[in-house]
Write a protein that holds these residues in place. Structure first.
Motif, PDB file in Angstrom:
ATOM      1  N   PRO A  67       0.858  -1.200   0.000  1.00 30.89           N
ATOM      2  CA  PRO A  67       0.000   0.000   0.000  1.00 30.89           C
ATOM      3  C   PRO A  67       0.888   1.242   0.000  1.00 30.89           C
ATOM      4  CG  PRO A  67      -0.617  -1.555   1.743  1.00 30.89           C
ATOM      5  CD  PRO A  67       0.698  -2.014   1.224  1.00 30.89           C
ATOM      6  N   SER A  68       0.745   2.070  -1.014  1.00 29.53           N
ATOM      7  CA  SER A  68       1.781   3.065  -1.286  1.00 29.53           C
ATOM      8  C   SER A  68       1.203   4.446  -1.568  1.00 29.53           C
ATOM      9  CB  SER A  68       2.575   2.571  -2.506  1.00 29.53           C
ATOM     10  OG  SER A  68       3.495   3.522  -2.923  1.00 29.53           O
ATOM     11  N   LEU A  69       1.989   5.438  -1.216  1.00 29.98           N
ATOM     12  CA  LEU A  69       1.705   6.826  -1.588  1.00 29.98           C
ATOM     13  C   LEU A  69       2.957   7.357  -2.280  1.00 29.98           C
ATOM     14  CD1 LEU A  69       0.262   9.634  -1.368  1.00 29.98           C
ATOM     15  CD2 LEU A  69       1.402   9.887   0.838  1.00 29.98           C
ATOM     16  N   GLU A  97       3.980   2.453   2.528  1.00 24.98           N
ATOM     17  CA  GLU A  97       5.189   2.789   1.766  1.00 24.98           C
ATOM     18  C   GLU A  97       5.039   4.196   1.198  1.00 24.98           C
ATOM     19  OE1 GLU A  97       6.272   0.027  -1.352  1.00 24.98           O
ATOM     20  OE2 GLU A  97       7.335   1.574  -2.486  1.00 24.98           O
ATOM     21  N   VAL A  98       6.107   4.984   1.305  1.00 28.33           N
ATOM     22  CA  VAL A  98       6.110   6.311   0.672  1.00 28.33           C
ATOM     23  C   VAL A  98       7.188   6.298  -0.399  1.00 28.33           C
ATOM     24  CG1 VAL A  98       6.470   8.766   1.017  1.00 28.33           C
ATOM     25  CG2 VAL A  98       5.245   7.431   2.740  1.00 28.33           C
ATOM     26  N   ARG A 149       5.593   5.703   8.436  1.00 23.92           N
ATOM     27  CA  ARG A 149       5.613   5.081   7.120  1.00 23.92           C
ATOM     28  C   ARG A 149       7.052   4.702   6.767  1.00 23.92           C
ATOM     29  NH1 ARG A 149       0.864   7.445   5.286  1.00 23.92           N
ATOM     30  NH2 ARG A 149      -0.032   8.525   7.093  1.00 23.92           N
ATOM     31  N   LEU A 150       7.196   3.999   5.646  1.00 23.93           N
ATOM     32  CA  LEU A 150       8.521   3.534   5.226  1.00 23.93           C
ATOM     33  C   LEU A 150       8.874   4.164   3.880  1.00 23.93           C
ATOM     34  CD1 LEU A 150       8.044  -0.244   6.123  1.00 23.93           C
ATOM     35  CD2 LEU A 150       9.137   1.535   7.513  1.00 23.93           C
ATOM     36  N   GLY A 173       4.151  -1.349  -5.371  1.00 20.05           N
ATOM     37  CA  GLY A 173       3.441  -0.334  -4.597  1.00 20.05           C
ATOM     38  C   GLY A 173       2.221   0.130  -5.385  1.00 20.05           C
ATOM     39  N   ILE A 174       1.057   0.099  -4.751  1.00 21.31           N
ATOM     40  CA  ILE A 174      -0.156   0.551  -5.430  1.00 21.31           C
ATOM     41  C   ILE A 174      -0.671   1.801  -4.719  1.00 21.31           C
ATOM     42  CG2 ILE A 174      -2.476  -0.045  -6.215  1.00 21.31           C
ATOM     43  CD1 ILE A 174      -1.663  -2.955  -6.304  1.00 21.31           C
ATOM     44  N   ASP A 175      -0.633   2.908  -5.423  1.00 15.97           N
ATOM     45  CA  ASP A 175      -1.154   4.190  -4.952  1.00 15.97           C
ATOM     46  C   ASP A 175      -2.548   4.366  -5.552  1.00 15.97           C
ATOM     47  OD1 ASP A 175      -1.448   6.779  -4.051  1.00 15.97           O
ATOM     48  OD2 ASP A 175       0.402   7.545  -4.950  1.00 15.97           O
ATOM     49  N   SER A 176      -3.226   5.456  -5.192  1.00 20.21           N
ATOM     50  CA  SER A 176      -4.546   5.683  -5.794  1.00 20.21           C
ATOM     51  C   SER A 176      -4.419   6.117  -7.258  1.00 20.21           C
ATOM     52  CB  SER A 176      -5.334   6.713  -4.984  1.00 20.21           C
ATOM     53  OG  SER A 176      -4.536   7.849  -4.789  1.00 20.21           O
TER      54      SER A 176
END
Ligand code: SF4
Length: 316
Positions: free
Chosen positions: A9-11, A55-56, A89-90, A253-256
């Motif tokens: 889960p990522s931004l 995850e960032v 976050r990481l 990583g999946i962001d919006s």
């Protein structure tokens, strides 16, 4: 019994789109003198708005090493890495080639980092004629440097830009040799090149067949501990299980949204779970660093990763 497939889960935070390269396919970059730096207050607000993004991804355009802007650009990467960690976050930085001291400094805050190899051969040479940091020796040097520093690393290939099968094989063999020497490559992204904007279109069946063959080849050529990754938004959802059958084990990583390919919407994770479960796959969230590399991390960072992993496990 279900088979395991992972995602993070990522931004994505973009410290700057300013880039001194001009890759032939890029719709992300802005000229260095026209790009704004990401304000840390804006970054903090973005983090607050996405509390489940563990995850960032710090994805930045590149400032040349000798530029007077380099030190401010690098200080911003460090500042954003610290900000992400402080928010629980990481960070995972992918900002182009770094000096040894820069990579080492970021490695104290980033459990993993990344840089695409992209590929080798005449097709890439043509696309990178105005991109000095995309020279093969620069990229390979970075992957070696990350290995020497013991940083768990993500790299990958950009596919479908006119490269030959010999070019593909040679690139995979280079990655296999790096892994045999250093063991730090946790993921290889097999990234289909896609046209952006109004030209966006789904992978054709011919393109899918080509990529499935490439995935199978990568699985044979690369050591088994390396996760093969593909971005799920670039595949028609109904075809994604075929990519998994061919050897993909991680969806990244999946962001919006996908800031590199914004015309390709991200599938909702709940929908992915459903579609993949119907084909016997168990989709699970993971931290940006795969568990097999946790022991490589400094103790303080390892503790942060373990904490985030517990949070992810309890949300399953
Ligand atoms: S290095 Fe990255 S941001 Fe810069 S032009 Fe190339 S693809 Fe775009």
């Amino acid at each position: 019994m279900s088979r395991l497939i992972t995602w993070s889960p990522s931004l994505t935070l973009v410290p700057s789109r300013g880039c001194f390269n001009a890759c032939g396919y890029c719709s992300f970059r802005q000229p260095l003198d026209q790009a704004d730096a990401l304000d840390p207050a804006v970054a903090a607000a973005q983090l607050a708005a996405r509390p489940r993004a563990t995850e960032v991804l710090l994805l930045s355009g590149e400032v040349p090493p000798a530029s007077p802007q380099r030190s401010a650009w690098f200080a911003r990467l460090l500042q954003l890495s610290r900000l992400a960690l402080a928010a629980g976050r990481l960070p995972h930085t992918n900002a182009g080639p770094l000096a040894l001291r820069e990579m080492a400094a970021l490695g104290r805050f980033n459990p993993s980092m990344g840089l695409m190899l992209e590929g080798l051969g005449p097709a890439y040479d043509r696309l990178h004629v105005h991109a000095p940091s995309k020279r093969l020796e620069v990229r390979l040097g970075q992957l070696q440097q990350a290995g020497r520093l013991g940083i768990p690393f993500t790299t990958g290939l950009l596919l479908g830009v006119g490269e030959s099968w010999d070019d593909r094989r040679a690139a995979l063999r280079l990655l296999a040799e790096l892994q045999q020497r250093w063991g730090h490559l946790q993921e290889v992204i097999l990234q289909p090149w896609r046209p952006d904007g109004a030209a966006a279109r789904p992978l054709s069946t011919v393109e899918q067949a080509d990529l499935l063959e490439l995935i199978s080849l990568a699985r044979r050529e690369l050591p088994p501990e390396i996760h093969l990754q593909t971005p799920p938004n670039l595949w028609p959802l109904a075809s994604l299980p075929a990519a998994l059958e061919a050897g993909i084990s991680d969806l990244g990583g999946i962001d919006s949204i996908d800031v590199i390919n914004p015309a390709y919407p991200q599938p909702a994770p709940a929908r992915l779970v459903q579609v993949l479960a119907a084909r016997g796959w168990d989709l699970r969230p993971r931290t940006c660093v795969h568990q097999a590399w946790w022991s490589w991390l400094p103790a303080a960072l390892r503790a942060r990763v373990a904490c985030v992993a517990r949070r992810l496990a309890s949300s399953c």
